[in-house]
Design an enzyme around this catalytic site. Structure first.
Site, PDB file in Angstrom:
ATOM      1  N   ASP A  86      61.248  12.399  31.662  1.00  0.00           N
ATOM      2  CA  ASP A  86      61.781  11.608  32.770  1.00  0.00           C
ATOM      3  C   ASP A  86      60.788  10.523  33.177  1.00  0.00           C
ATOM      4  O   ASP A  86      59.662  10.829  33.578  1.00  0.00           O
ATOM      5  CB  ASP A  86      62.067  12.548  33.960  1.00  0.00           C
ATOM      6  CG  ASP A  86      62.925  11.880  35.024  1.00  0.00           C
ATOM      7  OD1 ASP A  86      63.194  10.675  34.899  1.00  0.00           O
ATOM      8  OD2 ASP A  86      63.309  12.561  35.985  1.00  0.00           O
ATOM      9  N   ASP A  87      61.196   9.281  33.057  1.00  0.00           N
ATOM     10  CA  ASP A  87      60.373   8.125  33.443  1.00  0.00           C
ATOM     11  C   ASP A  87      59.130   7.942  32.564  1.00  0.00           C
ATOM     12  O   ASP A  87      58.145   7.332  32.993  1.00  0.00           O
ATOM     13  CB  ASP A  87      59.928   8.198  34.925  1.00  0.00           C
ATOM     14  CG  ASP A  87      61.084   8.093  35.905  1.00  0.00           C
ATOM     15  OD1 ASP A  87      62.251   8.058  35.463  1.00  0.00           O
ATOM     16  OD2 ASP A  87      60.824   8.053  37.130  1.00  0.00           O
ATOM     17  N   CYS A  89      67.954   7.418  36.045  1.00  0.00           N
ATOM     18  CA  CYS A  89      68.244   8.786  35.585  1.00  0.00           C
ATOM     19  C   CYS A  89      69.719   9.122  35.374  1.00  0.00           C
ATOM     20  O   CYS A  89      70.130   9.494  34.269  1.00  0.00           O
ATOM     21  CB  CYS A  89      67.681   9.789  36.577  1.00  0.00           C
ATOM     22  SG  CYS A  89      65.917   9.654  36.801  1.00  0.00           S
ATOM     23  N   ARG A 117      71.489   9.882  31.693  1.00  0.00           N
ATOM     24  CA  ARG A 117      71.802  11.255  31.244  1.00  0.00           C
ATOM     25  C   ARG A 117      73.284  11.387  30.894  1.00  0.00           C
ATOM     26  O   ARG A 117      73.656  12.057  29.923  1.00  0.00           O
ATOM     27  CB  ARG A 117      71.397  12.260  32.331  1.00  0.00           C
ATOM     28  CG  ARG A 117      69.904  12.434  32.376  1.00  0.00           C
ATOM     29  CD  ARG A 117      69.346  12.779  33.735  1.00  0.00           C
ATOM     30  NE  ARG A 117      67.967  12.322  33.762  1.00  0.00           N
ATOM     31  CZ  ARG A 117      66.939  13.046  33.330  1.00  0.00           C
ATOM     32  NH1 ARG A 117      67.122  14.282  32.934  1.00  0.00           N
ATOM     33  NH2 ARG A 117      65.722  12.542  33.317  1.00  0.00           N
ATOM     34  N   LYS A 131      65.989  19.192  34.190  1.00  0.00           N
ATOM     35  CA  LYS A 131      66.686  18.302  35.125  1.00  0.00           C
ATOM     36  C   LYS A 131      68.098  18.010  34.629  1.00  0.00           C
ATOM     37  O   LYS A 131      68.308  17.715  33.463  1.00  0.00           O
ATOM     38  CB  LYS A 131      65.893  16.997  35.240  1.00  0.00           C
ATOM     39  CG  LYS A 131      66.555  15.958  36.119  1.00  0.00           C
ATOM     40  CD  LYS A 131      65.597  14.809  36.369  1.00  0.00           C
ATOM     41  CE  LYS A 131      66.273  13.673  37.109  1.00  0.00           C
ATOM     42  NZ  LYS A 131      65.315  12.597  37.449  1.00  0.00           N
ATOM     43  N   HIS A 159      70.954  16.299  36.993  1.00  0.00           N
ATOM     44  CA  HIS A 159      71.237  15.006  37.656  1.00  0.00           C
ATOM     45  C   HIS A 159      72.605  14.419  37.319  1.00  0.00           C
ATOM     46  O   HIS A 159      72.778  13.199  37.296  1.00  0.00           O
ATOM     47  CB  HIS A 159      70.117  13.984  37.376  1.00  0.00           C
ATOM     48  CG  HIS A 159      69.822  13.152  38.596  1.00  0.00           C
ATOM     49  ND1 HIS A 159      68.852  12.180  38.642  1.00  0.00           N
ATOM     50  CD2 HIS A 159      70.413  13.166  39.826  1.00  0.00           C
ATOM     51  CE1 HIS A 159      68.855  11.622  39.837  1.00  0.00           C
ATOM     52  NE2 HIS A 159      69.778  12.203  40.564  1.00  0.00           N
ATOM     53  N   SER A 179      66.392  14.998  40.818  1.00  0.00           N
ATOM     54  CA  SER A 179      64.995  14.548  40.676  1.00  0.00           C
ATOM     55  C   SER A 179      64.048  15.376  41.533  1.00  0.00           C
ATOM     56  O   SER A 179      64.420  15.842  42.616  1.00  0.00           O
ATOM     57  CB  SER A 179      64.872  13.075  41.071  1.00  0.00           C
ATOM     58  OG  SER A 179      65.658  12.293  40.219  1.00  0.00           O
ATOM     59  N   HIS A 207      58.245  12.147  36.044  1.00  0.00           N
ATOM     60  CA  HIS A 207      58.751  11.524  37.272  1.00  0.00           C
ATOM     61  C   HIS A 207      57.856  11.993  38.428  1.00  0.00           C
ATOM     62  O   HIS A 207      57.428  13.145  38.443  1.00  0.00           O
ATOM     63  CB  HIS A 207      60.192  12.025  37.463  1.00  0.00           C
ATOM     64  CG  HIS A 207      60.985  11.356  38.537  1.00  0.00           C
ATOM     65  ND1 HIS A 207      60.667  11.476  39.872  1.00  0.00           N
ATOM     66  CD2 HIS A 207      62.100  10.586  38.477  1.00  0.00           C
ATOM     67  CE1 HIS A 207      61.558  10.792  40.586  1.00  0.00           C
ATOM     68  NE2 HIS A 207      62.435  10.249  39.763  1.00  0.00           N
ATOM     69  N   ASP A 219      64.446   9.223  29.522  1.00  0.00           N
ATOM     70  CA  ASP A 219      65.682   8.718  30.136  1.00  0.00           C
ATOM     71  C   ASP A 219      65.616   7.254  30.556  1.00  0.00           C
ATOM     72  O   ASP A 219      66.633   6.576  30.665  1.00  0.00           O
ATOM     73  CB  ASP A 219      66.075   9.584  31.344  1.00  0.00           C
ATOM     74  CG  ASP A 219      65.124   9.428  32.522  1.00  0.00           C
ATOM     75  OD1 ASP A 219      63.926   9.124  32.309  1.00  0.00           O
ATOM     76  OD2 ASP A 219      65.566   9.621  33.669  1.00  0.00           O
ATOM     77  N   ASN A 220      64.407   6.780  30.862  1.00  0.00           N
ATOM     78  CA  ASN A 220      64.230   5.371  31.253  1.00  0.00           C
ATOM     79  C   ASN A 220      62.733   5.080  31.273  1.00  0.00           C
ATOM     80  O   ASN A 220      61.907   5.986  31.113  1.00  0.00           O
ATOM     81  CB  ASN A 220      64.873   5.074  32.621  1.00  0.00           C
ATOM     82  CG  ASN A 220      64.443   6.011  33.724  1.00  0.00           C
ATOM     83  OD1 ASN A 220      65.224   6.832  34.177  1.00  0.00           O
ATOM     84  ND2 ASN A 220      63.185   5.928  34.160  1.00  0.00           N
ATOM     85  N   LYS A 227      61.256   0.976  34.705  1.00  0.00           N
ATOM     86  CA  LYS A 227      62.434   1.686  35.220  1.00  0.00           C
ATOM     87  C   LYS A 227      63.276   0.817  36.154  1.00  0.00           C
ATOM     88  O   LYS A 227      62.751   0.166  37.049  1.00  0.00           O
ATOM     89  CB  LYS A 227      61.949   2.922  35.977  1.00  0.00           C
ATOM     90  CG  LYS A 227      63.029   3.676  36.745  1.00  0.00           C
ATOM     91  CD  LYS A 227      62.458   4.942  37.371  1.00  0.00           C
ATOM     92  CE  LYS A 227      63.496   5.675  38.208  1.00  0.00           C
ATOM     93  NZ  LYS A 227      63.035   6.997  38.626  1.00  0.00           N
TER      94      LYS A 227
HETATM   95 MG    MG Z   1      64.235   8.863  35.061  1.00  0.00          MG
END
Ligand code: MG
Length: 472
Positions: free
Chosen positions: A41-42, A81, A85, A138, A140, A163, A241, A293-294, A314
């Site tokens: 994540d991130d 996010c 996803r 996660k 989300h 998150s 994240h 994811d980003n 992001k």
């Molecule tokens: Mg993310």
């Protein structure tokens, strides 16, 4: 032949037998291919050793890339996010499922909705031929029971459903001010996020200090428990994240600081998973994918990641927002090398379906391309373009080497001015991955070609009803 020579022959033969026994491959337990997606994540394009980070040590991910394929033009389906996803799990642009919105960019703990039941997830797709399926980490895509993984094709769920910076304990706000204090003042108990097993909350607040290793260990035990059946594990880490937390074992170990500690703990989990696959004789019929994811959440400075040579991060539709590490590993199946073809997390849907022998749904438009010709033979696949949506609007589009920006705006948390470009900005991303040199004036024909591709997409687009807009 003398007795001595004969004895030497026997000795050599024995040595050869014992040698070949030692090298014997572990017996394969299945004929079908298992799938594991490890989703950070991130995490930015520049955050792994094998993607050029000078001090973050990721030996297991580096090994996956060296033994498998390292993709250098691999994209998340969105720059934040929730839509990202939804894109990965449905193989569709989030604007089609309603998991992108002009009102809110992601789901929140007071959001009313989630991924609609009519969407077909990758887990539901694989279940058609009897896969066992687990979502760990996660989610989300909606925290209410009807939206949880167990109602979207997963047999098992263990994780935080949104998150890790959400459910901030009251009295600590304003949100952005909170992050100005030193890292040792940021405590896991300040975030009252729930930890679910299936549909029940088993811990609240979730202890985030140990969550990364607990997620990896859950994946390991799921693999061991399901080694005799085909399985799909979707391991979506909550980290890196913010807020950043690590187990004691990894605290202070990385030269990069806390962010590096977190990545090294994730990498350690990757190592455990690879070892389990090898010990159980599953490595050659399991495909492991690692991506994010980003891009990095840049306003968090040292606690955010790095997009390396890519611009911004992001939330933006610059390359740093959506281009991610993309690593594919399966010894003996995946042809090792560096791949600069286009790929997207949305392509995992068609790719895994093809490998598992499942036909694609025909009652909806998919944005998913089968990457298996590239994975297995380094042959060309059918993906030739990338659309960069921010919410429900197309901000940019890539066709082949070239990317046109129609609208540009800042990163998540530092939105800046939304600029609509009368003449789009044009970059050759293969020659100029950092998006520095606008070549629109020299190439009106390329701008037209990209515009035609966008118009074709728009002509068939049916927008899903916004699932992110309504909150309690
Ligand atoms: Mg993310």
């Amino acid at each position: 032949m003398t007795i001595k020579t004969s004895f030497n022959c026997i000795l050599i033969s024995l040595l050869l037998i014992s040698c070949s026994e030692k090298q014997k491959e572990p017996e394969k337990k299945q004929n079908t291919t298992n799938f594991i997606i490890i989703f950070a994540d991130d995490l930015g394009y520049g955050d792994l050793g094998v993607y050029g980070h000078p001090t973050i040590k990721t030996p297991n991910l580096d090994r996956m890339a060296n033994e498998g394929q390292k993709w250098t033009n691999f994209y998340a389906g969105a720059s934040v996010c929730t839509p990202s996803r939804a894109a990965l799990l449905t193989g569709r642009l989030p604007v089609r499922s309603g998991m992108a919105s002009g009102k809110h960019r992601v789901l929140f703990p007071d959001s009313k909705n989630g991924l609609p039941a009519r969407e077909i997830t990758l887990a539901e797709q694989l279940k058609k031929v009897g896969y066992r399926t687990a979502a760990i980490g996660k989610w989300h895509l909606g925290h209410k029971e009807q939206y949880l993984p167990t109602n979207h094709g997963f047999d098992y769920y263990f994780g935080i459903p949104y998150s890790n910076d959400m459910d901030m304990v009251s009295g600590l706000i304003p949100y952005w001010d909170y992050w100005q204090q030193p890292n040792d003042s940021i405590k896991t108990e300040h975030f009252n996020v729930p930890l679910f097993r299936n549909t029940k909350i088993i811990e609240r607040p979730a202890n985030q200090n140990t969550i990364t290793t607990r997620y990896s260990d859950e994946a390991v035990s799921y693999i061991k428990q399901n080694k005799d059946k085909p399985f799909f594990v979707y391991l979506a880490h909550n980290l890196p994240h913010i807020p950043l937390f690590v187990s004691d074992e990894f605290k202070g170990t990385s030269e990069r600081g806390l962010y590096g500690d977190v990545l090294e703990e994730i990498d350690n989990g990757v190592g455990k998973i690879l070892k389990t696959l090898e010990d159980e004789g599953l490595a050659e019929n399991t495909i492991v994918v690692f991506t994010s994811d980003n891009g990095p959440w840049l306003p968090f400075k040292l606690n955010g990641g790095s997009a390396g040579l890519l611009r911004a991060g992001k939330g933006s539709t610059w390359e740093g927002g959506m281009r991610e590490p993309g690593i594919f590993w399966s010894p003996g199946q995946i042809k090792p090398g560096v791949v600069s073809d286009l790929g997207s997390t949305m392509d995992l849907f068609a790719t895994f379906s093809k490998i598992a022998g499942i036909s694609l749904p025909e009652d909806r438009i998919l944005d998913s391309h089968d990457l298996s010709p590239t994975l297995f033979d380094k042959a060309a696949n059918t993906r030739k373009s990338i659309l960069y949506y921010r919410g429900t609007e197309i901000y940019a589009a890539r066709v082949g080497d070239f990317k046109a920006h129609y609208i540009t705006q800042g990163v998540y948390g530092q939105f800046g001015e939304k600029i609509e470009h009368e003449t789009p900005i044009l970059y050759n991303l293969n020659q100029d991955p950092s998006e520095q040199f606008d070549i629109a004036e020299e190439h009106p024909e390329i701008l037209q070609q990209i515009q035609d591709a966008v118009a074709k997409h728009n002509s068939k687009l049916v927008r899903g009803e916004d699932q992110l807009a309504d909150r309690e």
